[in-house]
Design a protein around this motif. Structure first.
Motif, PDB file in Angstrom:
ATOM      1  N   ALA A   8      11.751 -22.734  -3.487  1.00 11.40           N
ATOM      2  CA  ALA A   8      10.730 -21.709  -3.757  1.00 11.40           C
ATOM      3  C   ALA A   8       9.347 -22.285  -3.506  1.00 11.40           C
ATOM      4  N   PRO A   9       8.379 -21.432  -3.285  1.00 18.38           N
ATOM      5  CA  PRO A   9       7.002 -21.927  -3.063  1.00 18.38           C
ATOM      6  C   PRO A   9       6.474 -22.653  -4.290  1.00 18.38           C
ATOM      7  N   THR A  11       3.729 -23.822  -6.955  1.00 15.34           N
ATOM      8  CA  THR A  11       2.619 -23.087  -7.581  1.00 15.34           C
ATOM      9  C   THR A  11       1.629 -24.020  -8.266  1.00 15.34           C
ATOM     10  N   THR A 670       2.990 -17.462  12.041  1.00 15.41           N
ATOM     11  CA  THR A 670       4.217 -17.887  11.344  1.00 15.41           C
ATOM     12  C   THR A 670       5.118 -18.721  12.234  1.00 15.41           C
ATOM     13  N   ASN A 701       2.716 -23.723   0.673  1.00 13.63           N
ATOM     14  CA  ASN A 701       3.444 -22.587   0.089  1.00 13.63           C
ATOM     15  C   ASN A 701       3.970 -21.653   1.162  1.00 13.63           C
ATOM     16  N   ARG A 702       3.211 -21.469   2.230  1.00 14.33           N
ATOM     17  CA  ARG A 702       3.675 -20.587   3.297  1.00 14.33           C
ATOM     18  C   ARG A 702       4.885 -21.183   4.015  1.00 14.33           C
ATOM     19  N   THR A 705       7.794 -20.724   1.681  1.00 14.09           N
ATOM     20  CA  THR A 705       8.267 -19.331   1.705  1.00 14.09           C
ATOM     21  C   THR A 705       9.186 -19.094   2.896  1.00 14.09           C
TER      22      THR A 705
END
Length: 739
Positions: A8-9, A11, A670, A701-702, A705
């Motif tokens: 998961a990204p 945080t 992307t 984070n991208r 994702t």
């Protein structure tokens, strides 16, 4: 072989440090010392130009003495001792600054008329002051040059309180035209002759005009009040010492002749006014005495007639010895009383009856009155005839003495009026002491210091708001391993700058800006750092699922392609079989490093127009191959998501020991996430001082994702800066080169 992590990204937030690092700020100033010095020099040069072009202001001074008056009546000196005598010099200062004095100065020197020559903007006045005469090509121009003057002997207008502005244009040969401010002609004129204009009503006499045809002057007729206020603002009066009575007058202005004439006129008017003020006192007293003298003379005649008539009537001619003594005493007392009455009339205008001097005079008067009463009581025992003669003789003698005193006093006042010189003396006439403004040295110094402070503020603000990464520790605070810190290559920087310049000029690229740094200059510090990256990468890829390495970054122009191509070169130099793939089908420029074009590359392979083996090109370095980006397609992301891209990567993995893919910036498109998902190892290039912790966090984070686990980072283009102690990190300390 593919890698599909499910992480998961992240945080986490970067650590904020709000403390002010003084060393960092001072180091930033040192790093930008050239900018600071250049900006300060520019400001100093501008200040010097301003000081040279600004109209100089001169100062003239004069010296005046205000003497103390001598007392004119008994008791006046005592009044001065008691503090109520002469006014202080502050009174004379206010008189000098009054409209009564300055108004006469304005009328005498024509300060209400101002002549402004039209000159070139900015430099015109400076050229006139330097004595530059009109060049030949400026014939007929309305500007005024050195040696071209206008003098007006008379200018009368109908305005009272408003300022009137006119324009005078020379027509040559002693003729001129008078215009209004809009350029509309009012009337023509001839030098030396009176010119009368009805609307607006103006009477003008030009005494001298030495200017060729076309030269233009602005004429401003000020109201007297405006001219007086302007003179007051330039006039400064100072007292030299305490109780010396010496005043220094200073007058400033751009015209040396004008300030000398105006200051001399001020002192002359002040002296004349002072003499007139002193003579006015004598005139007032003389006028009063001339009115009283005929009356006293008539009283004297009446007294003499009454005495003569009584003597004839009573047949009494002589007085006894006792009667004569009483008469003389009474006459003496009466004379003293008359003198005291004169003194009292003068003191009454200056003091109250409670003043000590005034009270002393009243006590003396009362004493004389008592003595007079005692003598009159003694004379009551005389015979009636002797008493009457005594009274009449006393009247005659007293009136006679009063009349003589009046005549003497009138003569004294006439002499005083004729010889009045006042109590003001001009010690020094006006003289120009020199230029007081602008102070060139002060202006240049102030401008230079201002530029210095402005440059420092710009640098400090830029440093304070700069959030770019400047040390590996900042990346480690984000839980991102740093695999290498690559110093900035000055050679590559120069070549990159030239590349950008050529792109901007849209000129054809040539081999002078192409080539691999690792091949061109293997001993460069940047190449040494990339060799260290090669060692670290060997162990990092042992944990990966394949032999594919993705090089990405958060933003453009941070050195991704440079890092990918030169890392491939040093790996090939170590004996590996390496291929570099330009994964940026939009703006990739890996082909420039190999001095070839971008055609027949990845986009053609993915679209099925080119076979796998034909897209792979060899380089001048043994073991190093590469794949260009190909023609720019309209849908790069869709092409990367097709199975053919996965098949191509599998083919490369089976053919080469190491596959390095240069991808576009992850924050822009992307593509990097799509490619990274198919590769086992991903590294992010971070530019020193450019990429911020927030950008890196968003980029990580991208990627997460998209299912990409970031292995670590490469801190690129490290610079030697005083602002940070990390500037001497790594390969700046040691460099080992062959002879």
């Amino acid at each position: 072989m593919t890698n599909t992590p499910t992480n998961a990204p992240r945080t986490r937030q970067p650590q904020d440090n709000d403390e002010i690092d003084i060393g960092f700020l001072l180091g930033s100033l040192w790093d930008h010392k050239i900018f600071i010095v250049v900006l300060a020099a520019i400001f100093a040069a501008v200040g010097l130009i301003y000081a040279m072009l600004t109209t100089p202001i001169y100062k003239a001074d004069a010296l005046v003495q205000v003497e103390k008056k001598s007392g004119t009546i008994p008791g006046a000196d005592m009044a001065k001792v008691l503090g109520n005598g002469e006014p202080s010099t502050s009174t004379e200062v206010e008189i000098l600054r009054s409209r009564m004095i300055l108004g006469q100065v304005v009328d005498q020197t024509d300060l209400d008329v101002q002549i402004i020559p039209h000159t070139w903007p900015v430099v015109g006045d400076w050229l006139r002051r330097r004595g530059i005469e009109r060049p030949g090509f400026m014939a007929g121009d309305d500007s005024v040059w050195a040696g071209e003057t206008l003098r007006i002997s008379e200018l009368v207008t109908s305005h009272d309180s408003q300022t009137l502005q006119l324009i005078l244009r020379s027509e040559g040969r002693g003729r001129y035209s008078l215009l209004d401010t809009d350029g509309n002609p009012l009337a023509p004129g001839i030098v030396g002759q009176k010119l009368t204009v009805d609307e607006p009503w103006v009477e003008l006499i030009v005494s001298d005009l030495t200017a060729p045809a076309g030269a233009t002057f602005s004429i401003i007729k000020k109201s007297q009040l405006a001219a007086i206020n302007g003179l007051q603002s330039r006039l400064e009066i100072q007292s030299r010492g305490q109780d010396t009575g010496i005043l220094q007058l200073n007058l400033t202005g751009p015209d040396q002749q004008e300030i000398v004439e105006s200051l001399n006129a001020t002192t002359d008017v002040f002296l004349t006014q002072n003499i007139a003020r002193q003579a006015a006192e004598a005139d007032k007293s003389l006028e009063f005495l001339e009115e009283q003298a005929p009356k006293v003379r008539e009283q004297l005649n009446d007294a003499e007639n009454r005495l003569n008539e009584y003597r004839l009537k009573s047949d009494s001619i002589d007085l006894s010895f006792e009667t004569r003594n009483a008469l003389n005493s009474l006459v003496s007392i009466e004379a003293s009383l008359n003198e005291l009455e004169l003194q009292e009339s003068e003191l009454a205008r200056r003091f109250t009856p409670n003043h000590p001097v005034y009270r002393s005079l009243l006590e003396k008067k009362e004493q004389l009155l008592r003595e007079k009463a005692r003598l009159e009581e003694r004379t009551e025992n005389l015979p009636e005839t002797q008493q009457q003669i005594l009274r009449l003789s006393r009247d005659v003698k007293v009136t006679q003495q009063i009349y003589v005193q009046l005549l003497n006093r009138m003569q004294e006042l006439r002499l005083a009026r004729a010889g009045t010189v006042g109590n003001v003396r001009i010690l020094d006439k006006a003289v120009v002491q020199g230029q007081v403004a602008p102070r060139r040295d002060l202006i240049v110094a102030a401008a230079g210091i201002g530029g210095l402070f402005l440059a420092m503020i710009i640098v400090l603000l830029r440093a304070a708001f700069s959030r770019g990464i400047v040390s590996p520790e900042q990346l480690e605070e984000l839980d991102l391993p740093v695999y290498a810190t690559v110093p900035l290559s000055e050679e590559e920087k120069r070549r990159s700058d030239k590349r950008r310049q050529i792109k901007q000029d849209r000129r054809r690229k040539d081999g002078s800006i192409k080539g691999l740094l690792a091949v061109r200059n293997p001993a460069d510090l940047s190449v040494e750092a990339i060799r260290g990256l090669r060692t670290s990468l060997h162990f990092a890829m042992m944990e990966g699922s394949d032999n594919r390495l993705v090089i990405t970054g958060p933003s453009p122009s941070i050195g991704k392609s440079f890092m990918a191509t030169n890392l491939a070169a040093v790996c090939a130099q170590a004996g590996q079989k390496v291929v570099v793939v330009d994964g940026d089908m939009r703006k990739g420029h890996v082909h420039e490093a190999f001095k070839e074009g971008s055609h027949d590359g990845l986009s053609e392979v993915l679209s099925g127009k080119l076979e796998f083996e034909k897209a792979i090109r060899t380089s001048e370095l043994e073991g190093l191959s590469w794949v260009s980006r190909g023609s720019a397609p309209p849908n790069p992301s869709e092409l990367l998501m097709q199975p053919r891209f996965t098949e191509f990567l599998d083919y490369l993995s089976n053919t080469f020991d190491l596959v390095i893919i240069d991808t576009p910036p992850i924050l822009a498109v992307t593509d990097a996430a799509i490619i990274g998902k198919l590769c086992g190892t991903s590294l992010m290039v971070v530019r020193f001082g450019v990429n911020t912790p927030k950008e890196i966090q968003i980029a990580e984070n991208r990627l997460a994702t998209g299912g990409v686990t970031l292995k670590g980072t490469i801190l690129n283009a490290m610079e030697k800066k005083a602002a940070t102690s990390y500037g001497y990190y790594g390969y700046y300390n040691y460099a080992y080169k062959s002879d």
